[in-house]
Design a protein around this motif. Structure first.
Motif, PDB file in Angstrom:
ATOM      1  N   ALA A 375      -8.742   5.480 -18.061  1.00 30.02           N
ATOM      2  CA  ALA A 375      -7.729   4.842 -18.912  1.00 30.02           C
ATOM      3  C   ALA A 375      -7.322   3.457 -18.418  1.00 30.02           C
ATOM      4  N   LYS A 376      -8.173   2.811 -17.632  1.00 31.12           N
ATOM      5  CA  LYS A 376      -7.866   1.497 -17.098  1.00 31.12           C
ATOM      6  C   LYS A 376      -8.805   0.445 -17.705  1.00 31.12           C
ATOM      7  N   PRO A 377      -8.351  -0.805 -17.751  1.00 30.84           N
ATOM      8  CA  PRO A 377      -9.200  -1.854 -18.330  1.00 30.84           C
ATOM      9  C   PRO A 377     -10.363  -2.262 -17.433  1.00 30.84           C
ATOM     10  N   THR A 378     -10.248  -1.999 -16.127  1.00 27.67           N
ATOM     11  CA  THR A 378     -11.339  -2.296 -15.190  1.00 27.67           C
ATOM     12  C   THR A 378     -11.504  -1.124 -14.239  1.00 27.67           C
ATOM     13  N   ASN A 379     -12.647  -1.059 -13.583  1.00 30.87           N
ATOM     14  CA  ASN A 379     -12.933   0.004 -12.628  1.00 30.87           C
ATOM     15  C   ASN A 379     -12.653  -0.475 -11.206  1.00 30.87           C
ATOM     16  N   VAL A 380     -12.260   0.453 -10.359  1.00 29.24           N
ATOM     17  CA  VAL A 380     -11.988   0.139  -8.964  1.00 29.24           C
ATOM     18  C   VAL A 380     -12.898   0.980  -8.074  1.00 29.24           C
ATOM     19  N   ALA A 381     -13.284   0.429  -6.937  1.00 29.51           N
ATOM     20  CA  ALA A 381     -14.114   1.148  -5.973  1.00 29.51           C
ATOM     21  C   ALA A 381     -13.379   1.243  -4.642  1.00 29.51           C
ATOM     22  N   VAL A 382     -13.305   2.458  -4.086  1.00 25.17           N
ATOM     23  CA  VAL A 382     -12.866   2.655  -2.705  1.00 25.17           C
ATOM     24  C   VAL A 382     -14.134   2.734  -1.874  1.00 25.17           C
ATOM     25  N   LEU A 383     -14.279   1.850  -0.903  1.00 28.28           N
ATOM     26  CA  LEU A 383     -15.577   1.784  -0.222  1.00 28.28           C
ATOM     27  C   LEU A 383     -15.454   1.461   1.258  1.00 28.28           C
ATOM     28  N   TRP A 384     -16.582   1.677   1.928  1.00 30.73           N
ATOM     29  CA  TRP A 384     -16.718   1.355   3.352  1.00 30.73           C
ATOM     30  C   TRP A 384     -18.037   0.615   3.536  1.00 30.73           C
ATOM     31  N   PRO A 385     -18.025  -0.531   4.251  1.00 35.68           N
ATOM     32  CA  PRO A 385     -19.259  -1.300   4.440  1.00 35.68           C
ATOM     33  C   PRO A 385     -20.106  -0.755   5.586  1.00 35.68           C
ATOM     34  N   ARG A 386     -21.363  -1.154   5.614  1.00 32.03           N
ATOM     35  CA  ARG A 386     -22.243  -0.752   6.718  1.00 32.03           C
ATOM     36  C   ARG A 386     -21.854  -1.467   8.012  1.00 32.03           C
ATOM     37  N   ARG A 387     -21.317  -2.678   7.882  1.00 28.62           N
ATOM     38  CA  ARG A 387     -20.840  -3.419   9.054  1.00 28.62           C
ATOM     39  C   ARG A 387     -19.320  -3.424   9.033  1.00 28.62           C
ATOM     40  N   LEU A 416     -11.051  -1.477  -2.860  1.00 34.84           N
ATOM     41  CA  LEU A 416     -10.180  -1.186  -1.736  1.00 34.84           C
ATOM     42  C   LEU A 416     -11.064  -0.822  -0.549  1.00 34.84           C
ATOM     43  N   ARG A 417     -10.855  -1.470   0.564  1.00 33.86           N
ATOM     44  CA  ARG A 417     -11.586  -1.107   1.777  1.00 33.86           C
ATOM     45  C   ARG A 417     -10.944   0.152   2.364  1.00 33.86           C
ATOM     46  N   ALA A 418     -11.753   1.189   2.584  1.00 31.57           N
ATOM     47  CA  ALA A 418     -11.225   2.424   3.166  1.00 31.57           C
ATOM     48  C   ALA A 418     -10.700   2.160   4.573  1.00 31.57           C
ATOM     49  N   GLU A 419      -9.791   3.022   5.025  1.00 34.80           N
ATOM     50  CA  GLU A 419      -9.218   2.865   6.362  1.00 34.80           C
ATOM     51  C   GLU A 419     -10.251   3.137   7.445  1.00 34.80           C
ATOM     52  N   ALA A 439     -10.446  14.314  -3.305  1.00 37.81           N
ATOM     53  CA  ALA A 439      -9.720  14.107  -2.046  1.00 37.81           C
ATOM     54  C   ALA A 439      -9.611  12.625  -1.713  1.00 37.81           C
ATOM     55  N   ILE A 440     -10.674  11.864  -1.950  1.00 37.75           N
ATOM     56  CA  ILE A 440     -10.657  10.429  -1.655  1.00 37.75           C
ATOM     57  C   ILE A 440      -9.683   9.709  -2.577  1.00 37.75           C
ATOM     58  N   LEU A 441      -9.730  10.043  -3.867  1.00 36.50           N
ATOM     59  CA  LEU A 441      -8.828   9.379  -4.806  1.00 36.50           C
ATOM     60  C   LEU A 441      -7.372   9.745  -4.517  1.00 36.50           C
ATOM     61  N   GLN A 442      -7.145  10.990  -4.086  1.00 39.19           N
ATOM     62  CA  GLN A 442      -5.785  11.382  -3.711  1.00 39.19           C
ATOM     63  C   GLN A 442      -5.327  10.639  -2.470  1.00 39.19           C
ATOM     64  N   ARG A 443      -6.217  10.531  -1.459  1.00 37.07           N
ATOM     65  CA  ARG A 443      -5.874   9.849  -0.216  1.00 37.07           C
ATOM     66  C   ARG A 443      -5.472   8.389  -0.475  1.00 37.07           C
ATOM     67  N   TYR A 444      -6.152   7.749  -1.418  1.00 37.23           N
ATOM     68  CA  TYR A 444      -5.915   6.328  -1.673  1.00 37.23           C
ATOM     69  C   TYR A 444      -5.162   6.080  -2.983  1.00 37.23           C
ATOM     70  N   SER A 445      -4.490   7.109  -3.493  1.00 32.76           N
ATOM     71  CA  SER A 445      -3.830   6.996  -4.798  1.00 32.76           C
ATOM     72  C   SER A 445      -2.768   5.886  -4.825  1.00 32.76           C
ATOM     73  N   ASN A 446      -1.991   5.761  -3.752  1.00 36.26           N
ATOM     74  CA  ASN A 446      -0.950   4.729  -3.747  1.00 36.26           C
ATOM     75  C   ASN A 446      -1.549   3.331  -3.765  1.00 36.26           C
TER      76      ASN A 446
END
Length: 465
Positions: A375-387, A416-419, A439-446
């Motif tokens: 229900a959002k106008p754009t998509n968001v990614a929670v991610l972690w880089p290789r470096r 969003l860069r994961a912790e 679980a990931i979406l809940q962890r980063y919901s805020n």
């Protein structure tokens, strides 16, 4: 001979449900064959299971015996007595567990990762597993492979059926190095230098890999590392692969063939193979399987599980997989995502996050990603880089490169860069390395809510600042 000795020792204590927690090695295979000789149920426990998961698996299966490496302590919380040697390598211990009613003919109880921390026990018969293995032998007969290298934990049903059983039926040699020799570190880490050394040492003709392991091999080959010239069949499955990664693999000479399966169907359902290979698909159904599409969902008839532990199994008839897909005009199956994970954007477009995530993870900078945009106008990614030292601007640039190949409704509008990396230990990965999406979406919901409220980490801002 080793399997027969194990069978005699286990028969002497009346063992009919035997759990094992073992590293990869010849002893694992000998124990499994011993249990087939006894018509007993094998409960293979992954070495990366948490103590709580081990306790759950033992209690829910009613395992009478636990086999471990000699000298290793009992898993925490497991009550055992009467420990004795199976041989110099293995020990067996009786367990103080309440017996459980198992479906008749149960030969293997394998635990799926599921979507929560509590794995689900799936009961399989020897007949169903050998039916799948026989179909795989038939599908790859033209290759006449004679040496299979087990690169996945043997407690994984895919390697158990497609690696061990299929190789045995084909009279192939089987190399079973330890997980450390392969290069595994923990549940999801992998040392590529060890993996390459392992492959060079054993010179396999066939092997099975997960998508992330394939990506590592492809990247290494693109950087000039030599792949074994002996390799003739590299099967990949266990998650969405992506056509571009398969194309990259073939470009560096890796003989990659993508397949598809599920635990409830005793592992593999379809597979690309020599003479019937269509990148972007998961191949044609194997001889034992019939696939049909109902309202966009994949249904499979053929080899099937006997049921679940503690709950009803799939109803009679074709099994509803929960996977979305289609069969093309030549009978190749294409998987597009999971029905339950589809989200609908504010503009009414359906997006399969697995598709977008697989495109993101083919970029050399991106290691883990979960995409959302309900229900959002754009998509968001929670991610972690290789470096870990990659800058936000570098990550934004990588996403922009991926976005250039995606339709507008599927593109990533912010990240969003994961912790820290998603892991099994923090409950954000399943036991076989898949993200626990909820679980990931809940962890980063805020933080996700703040992103949509304030436009934090907007890709345009990142690229232009």
């Amino acid at each position: 001979m080793q399997a027969l000795r194990y069978a005699e020792a286990l028969a002497s204590i009346g063992a009919k449900v035997v759990a094992s927690r073992l590293d990869n090695g010849p002893e694992w295979l000998a124990l499994d064959l011993a249990l087939r000789e006894l018509d007993a149920a094998h409960v293979p426990l992954p070495t990366f299971f948490t103590p709580a998961q081990v306790q759950h698996a033992i209690a829910s299966s009613g395992a009478q015996v636990l086999v471990t490496a000699a000298g290793h302590p009992m898993p925490a919380g497991v009550d055992a007595f009467g420990t004795r040697a199976l041989d110099t390598s293995l020990a067996m211990s009786r367990l103080d567990v309440q017996p459980q009613a198992l479906p008749a003919g149960t030969a293997c109880i394998t635990y799926t990762s599921g979507t929560t921390g509590q794995p689900k026990g799936v009961c399989l018969s020897e007949e169903s597993m050998l039916e799948v293995a026989s179909s795989l032998v038939d599908a790859t007969r033209s290759l006449s492979t004679r040496r299979h290298l087990c690169l996945m934990p043997l407690s994984t049903l895919l390697e158990n059926v497609s690696g061990l059983y299929a190789a045995l039926l084909a009279n192939s040699d089987i190399a079973v190095p330890s997980l450390a020799e392969i290069g595994y570190t923990g549940a999801a880490g992998l040392d590529m230098s060890r993996l390459l050394a392992c492959m060079a040492k054993y010179e396999p003709e066939s092997a099975i890999v997960l998508p992330q392991l394939l990506l590592g091999l492809v990247t290494a080959a693109e950087q000039g590392h030599r792949m074994p010239s002996s390799l003739r069949f590299l099967a990949v499955g266990g998650g969405r692969v992506g056509a571009r990664l398969v194309q990259r693999a073939k470009a560096v000479g890796l003989p990659v063939y993508e397949g598809y399966g599920l635990t409830e169907c005793a592992s593999v359902v379809s597979l690309n193979r020599p003479g019937a290979d269509r990148p972007g698909s998961v191949g044609r159904p194997l001889l034992h399987a019939k696939v049909e599409i109902r309202d966009g969902e994949v249904f499979v008839e053929g080899a099937r599980c006997l049921g679940y532990l503690g709950e009803a199994g799939p109803p009679p008839g074709p099994i509803a997989t929960g996977d979305l897909g289609h069969l093309d005009e030549d009978g190749f199956l294409h998987i597009t995502g999971r029905r339950k994970n589809i989200f609908i954007t504010a503009f009414g477009r359906n997006v399969s996050p697995e598709w977008v995530e697989s495109e993101l993870l083919q970029h050399p900078l991106l290691a883990q990603a979960v995409v959302w945009g309900e229900a959002k106008p754009t998509n968001v990614a929670v991610l972690w880089p290789r470096r870990a030292d990659a800058s936000d601007a570098e990550i934004a640039g990588a996403i922009a490169e991926v976005n250039a190949e995606l339709p507008d409704y599927a593109r990533i509008g912010g990240f969003l860069r994961a912790e820290r990396p998603f892991s099994v230990e923090d409950g954000l990965l399943t036991s076989n390395g898949r993200p626990r999406r909820d679980a990931i979406l809940q962890r980063y919901s805020n933080r996700i809510a703040e992103h949509y409220l304030h436009g934090a980490m907007n890709l345009h801002d990142e690229i232009t600042t």
